[in-house]
Design an enzyme around this catalytic site. Sequence first.
Site, PDB file in Angstrom:
ATOM      1  CG  ASN A  96      -2.111  -1.068   0.870  1.00 46.44           C
ATOM      2  OD1 ASN A  96      -2.876  -0.964  -0.385  1.00 46.44           O
ATOM      3  ND2 ASN A  96      -2.519  -1.866   1.748  1.00 46.44           N
ATOM      4  CG  HIS A 127      25.008   1.492   6.815  1.00 49.77           C
ATOM      5  ND1 HIS A 127      25.533   1.791   5.727  1.00 49.77           N
ATOM      6  CD2 HIS A 127      23.607   1.781   6.388  1.00 49.77           C
ATOM      7  CE1 HIS A 127      24.954   2.653   4.882  1.00 49.77           C
ATOM      8  NE2 HIS A 127      23.753   2.622   5.134  1.00 49.77           N
ATOM      9  CB  THR A 178      14.575  -6.257  16.159  1.00 50.90           C
ATOM     10  OG1 THR A 178      14.246  -6.703  17.454  1.00 50.90           O
ATOM     11  CG2 THR A 178      14.354  -4.785  15.885  1.00 50.90           C
ATOM     12  NE  ARG A 193       5.808  -6.857  25.132  1.00 50.09           N
ATOM     13  CZ  ARG A 193       4.485  -7.300  25.576  1.00 50.09           C
ATOM     14  NH1 ARG A 193       4.105  -8.406  25.711  1.00 50.09           N
ATOM     15  NH2 ARG A 193       3.675  -6.236  26.245  1.00 50.09           N
TER      16      ARG A 193
END
Length: 208
Positions: A96, A127, A178, A193
Amino acid sequence: MDIYREQHKKRLSFMPWLYYRLKPRHREWAQDWQRTIQQQLQLLETIEIGADCFIAPEANLFAEPGRNIQLGNRCQVAANAFLHGPISLADGCSVNQAAILDGGSAGIRIGPNTRIAANTCIFAFNHGMAPERLIQEQAVTSSGVTIGADVWIGANASIVDGVHIGDKAVIGMGSVVTRDVPAGAKVGGNPARIIGARDPQLLPGEPR
């Protein structure tokens, strides 16, 4: 009449799911419009586009040899989305408005019927952060991102390189993912979580 058609095109660009609900008299011109857009994209970029896809003219798709973009059948890419290959979207995926998908070198692979909401960011690269070097001089790494089938990624979510998201998972709005997300899980927060289960059969022990 032309001004109404142009407004109709803009509406479809920002809400591409409406393309599949068009009445036959609108569907005819819309298919011709889409055919022109998609043919030009495939001429200029290394992009493969399946049948009955919708790509907004305001979308930004960039691919080159080694960084191909593949769209399965009936995929949708809305206005102001940015896709930089390598990216593979299976059948029935939607990206979207203003979502950003950058495949790095390892790529982004997304399973069928997954929904990516507005302003989502998925980056399949990172990086280095060595303190003795400028950020702009750091080495870039890429592990890739994989997202399963029938996943819902809420608006403003961010997904970092190396993450795998299982089938039927739900990523809450504004989440920062993550780490891997199990199949059937609902996750939220920063860092994201598990906050529940969309499908308890896939994620036993978690509440709905």
